[in-house]
Design an enzyme around this catalytic site. Sequence first.
Site, PDB file in Angstrom:
ATOM      1  N   GLY A  62      36.938  49.740  45.175  1.00  0.00           N
ATOM      2  CA  GLY A  62      36.836  48.474  45.215  1.00  0.00           C
ATOM      3  C   GLY A  62      38.423  48.003  46.468  1.00  0.00           C
ATOM      4  N   ALA A  63      39.612  47.574  45.904  1.00  0.00           N
ATOM      5  CA  ALA A  63      40.697  47.344  46.031  1.00  0.00           C
ATOM      6  C   ALA A  63      41.912  48.269  45.613  1.00  0.00           C
ATOM      7  CB  ALA A  63      40.468  45.318  46.018  1.00  0.00           C
ATOM      8  N   MET A  64      42.793  48.044  45.834  1.00  0.00           N
ATOM      9  CA  MET A  64      44.470  48.120  44.887  1.00  0.00           C
ATOM     10  C   MET A  64      45.429  47.287  44.927  1.00  0.00           C
ATOM     11  SD  MET A  64      45.956  50.576  43.088  1.00  0.00           S
ATOM     12  CE  MET A  64      47.237  50.182  42.871  1.00  0.00           C
ATOM     13  N   GLU A  65      45.483  46.639  43.384  1.00  0.00           N
ATOM     14  CA  GLU A  65      46.361  45.987  43.829  1.00  0.00           C
ATOM     15  C   GLU A  65      48.600  46.655  44.134  1.00  0.00           C
ATOM     16  OE1 GLU A  65      44.976  47.229  41.038  1.00  0.00           O
ATOM     17  OE2 GLU A  65      46.655  47.695  39.371  1.00  0.00           O
ATOM     18  N   ASN A  66      48.490  47.103  45.834  1.00  0.00           N
ATOM     19  CA  ASN A  66      49.759  47.139  45.899  1.00  0.00           C
ATOM     20  C   ASN A  66      50.634  46.020  46.067  1.00  0.00           C
ATOM     21  OD1 ASN A  66      48.869  50.173  46.181  1.00  0.00           O
ATOM     22  ND2 ASN A  66      47.892  49.349  48.429  1.00  0.00           N
ATOM     23  N   HIS A  90      46.869  40.805  39.756  1.00  0.00           N
ATOM     24  CA  HIS A  90      47.710  41.604  39.171  1.00  0.00           C
ATOM     25  C   HIS A  90      49.622  41.745  39.329  1.00  0.00           C
ATOM     26  CE1 HIS A  90      45.425  44.987  37.124  1.00  0.00           C
ATOM     27  NE2 HIS A  90      44.449  44.586  38.431  1.00  0.00           N
ATOM     28  N   GLU A 142      42.922  40.604  42.156  1.00  0.00           N
ATOM     29  CA  GLU A 142      44.148  41.682  42.904  1.00  0.00           C
ATOM     30  C   GLU A 142      44.668  40.887  42.647  1.00  0.00           C
ATOM     31  OE1 GLU A 142      43.526  45.116  42.888  1.00  0.00           O
ATOM     32  OE2 GLU A 142      42.185  44.466  43.018  1.00  0.00           O
ATOM     33  N   GLU A 168      46.997  55.062  42.986  1.00  0.00           N
ATOM     34  CA  GLU A 168      46.357  54.716  41.861  1.00  0.00           C
ATOM     35  C   GLU A 168      45.952  55.240  41.864  1.00  0.00           C
ATOM     36  OE1 GLU A 168      45.175  50.667  40.456  1.00  0.00           O
ATOM     37  OE2 GLU A 168      46.015  51.321  37.971  1.00  0.00           O
TER      38      GLU A 168
HETATM   39 ZN   LIG Z   1      41.973  46.087  38.640  1.00  0.00          ZN
END
Ligand SMILES: [Zn+2]
Length: 853
Positions: free
Chosen positions: A264-268, A304, A301, A131
């Site tokens: 910070g993080a990624m909602e794969n 999401h 996350e 993303e």
């Molecule tokens: Zn987010």
Amino acid sequence: MDPYRLPRHVLPTHYDLRLEPDLQTCSFSGQETVTLTVCEATREILLNAIELTILSASLVNDAGQKLVPVVQLEEATERCLLMFSTPVAPGTWKLQLAFQGTLNSKLRGFYRSQYKDPSGAVRLLAATQFEATDARRAFPCWDEPDFKAVFAPTLAFAPELTAVSNTAIVGETIQDGKKIVRFADTIPMSTYLVAFIVGELEATEPTFIGRTPLRVWCVPGKRRLARFGQEIGAFSLGLYEQYYGRAYPGDKLDLLAIPDFAAGAMENFGAITFRETALLVDDQAATHAEQERVADVVAHENAHMWFGDLVTMAWWNGLWLNEAFATFMEMLAVDAWKPEWQRWTTFGVSRAAALAVDGLHSTRPIEYPVAAPHDADAMFDVLTYEKGASVLRMLEQYLGPEVFRAGVRAYLQRHAFGNTETGDLWRALGDAAKQPIPEILDGWVFRSGYPLLSVRLEGDRLVLTQQRFAYLPFDADDEERKQRWRVPVQVRLTANGKTSTQRLLLEETETRLDRPAGFESVLVNEQGHGFYRVHYATDLLERLLRVPDDLAPIERFNLVNDCWAATLAGLMPLQAYLEVTAHFRAERDKNVWTVLTSSLVALNRIIRTEDRPGLEALVRDRAGAAGAELGWLARPGESELTRQLRGDLLRTLGTLGNDQDIQAKAAELYAAHLHGSAAVDANVLAAVIAILAHTGGAERYDEFWRRFRSATTPQEEQRYLYALAGFREAELLENTLAKTLSGDVRTQDAPFVVQKLLMSVYGRDLAWRFLKDHWDEMNRTFPTTGIRRMCDGVVGLATPEYERDVRNFFEQRRIDLGGKTLQQYLEQLHIAVRLRQREERVLHEYLVSFAQA
Ligand SMILES: [Zn+2]
């Protein structure tokens, strides 16, 4: 036609994808078969690809036809054009592509991350971050969120490694010395949610939420730090299933800590990736803020998986549909998990950050046009997240939580596996609420800014007026200044010792309320959910300040925050603001202290150097009593918020307040802590480290550097790293700057170190020169998101001379940080410089009197 968008006459439905990452050579090869629906005859197929070499391409159908295109990569638009000599007929085709690429070091696309194993040896793993628009760096694809398709990945890699992707493993074999792992089909989803992680990974035992196993993954040796993240992960997933009225849509959920991670993080979908500080934590050794960060990010996350992954915005202009909701749900979940953390009160700090940016002329509406990829990246800001979540919270409180939830459920039900526009959400919420939502909300989402509500007494009436808030004056003919909102307002009136609440929807410029008999005070924005500011006439403000304890913490927070904003905007004299702060010496809420302290930090950047002792005395005057009362020792049974406040106050007094007793005690306590002869609360320890940096010399610096290098938790590592920006001696700070480009500091963290130095009155001159001298190198080395965050630090360069130089530099180098990011930084800098020019003399006199006292 927009050169960044793909045409819609060819639609992918299924990707059979095989990737072979090689950690030895830092490269990968890939093959894919993409099932396509060709809607009309065409000689051209356009898709996205960048930094890939296409080795072969062909198009086949069930009738045995095979077409071989000429392949052309368009670097500027990140597209791949396939040109056919004969038209491709409508129907179903399979596109077969072979390609190769590099496992890059820029933390995007398919990239490599480095870490040390427990023996100290350097290791690599491969991870993805797609993303907004970087899936195209890993495999050629239709890389726009509404081209949803099913993905069926296969990974081939060295047999001693492990692989994780979005779904469960359905087959594993060894072929030609390689491990071949096949994953189940995903749900139909967007390319930016695909993920692959390959390395020496360890997982926890799963926690089951219904039938969903949830695990935490990390590099070897860190599994002991996974429990806390797994707990909030399991709790929030269960809560969302109930709230959304819909089971988790995947077959498993993995949370993975990646040593190098830009965001910070990624909602794969099903394989959420985090930077280590956002997932792994030793909750016994972490501060409250550090724990809250993990809880927030994990809950965000997980939210999401429904908001974003199951239902996705059609294009990046609607990113708020993902992010505002995930932020809103994160608060809801963490508040339910740990009610004693009072997460909705602390959310005031986030709301304030959004109000700060949205008060600029260079703000933008929550929904904002996006064309080029770097403009999509710039959408990940406080307006999308924090303003979006604030507006949702305001709406939820206005409609009522039950009605709001019913609308959310209907929205997810109608659009599962699909894509949406904001109007789709309005319809679902409007159906549930039985009232038209757009009339109330369009002004908050499609227009920028927010109102300032001014309150005054006029005879037997209370008068409320709205006008757009701005830090800098509008031009007389600027249409924006005439903007009005439909503002849900909650007013609390106190009269004859009794309080009553009035709810109204302020639609006009002005409204009048009866002044009750025995009137004592009026508070506008009761409970603090409104996304607006309040400016009281002096007598009304005095009435509120007489009894601050009658206000809830969030109401006190908003009161101070709005006064400070009014001061920056020139609506309140600085001296009056400083007198407001004197009413809060007995304050015990950590959020209120956050706004008080940050305003003093901002003043520290605009004072003359000779006034610093005066400012230090002012800080001790305001915070000293609260600090002394809380002391150094955590008390049994006290709340975590009190513990955090203790740390915050000690840090403020020991650094900004330059309190020598506190500094001496900090050194003593730190020595005792190292000898194991004192149990120091984590919040206090973090403050002590900051204080010792502030007072420390070369010896302390070297010690902190060693402790950074040998830290055993991500939080400890971060504390010592950021402490290196907190020293005062120029030589030491030059050392810190050099380290940001020496390879000793992760590129995910280095931009934040530079940002902190730009914000430091001791480091800003060195840091600004360093940034100018090393700009090209930083751009080659740091992730793009890091560069954007780093530049935020120029707001600390609050003198007219710096301001000119900053503007010149960015102009001459033609630097564009995406969207309106740079204009926002420059405007914030200008506001600080104006405050200095307007109030310098008054501030000087005020501080002189403090220095003498
Ligand atoms: Zn987010």
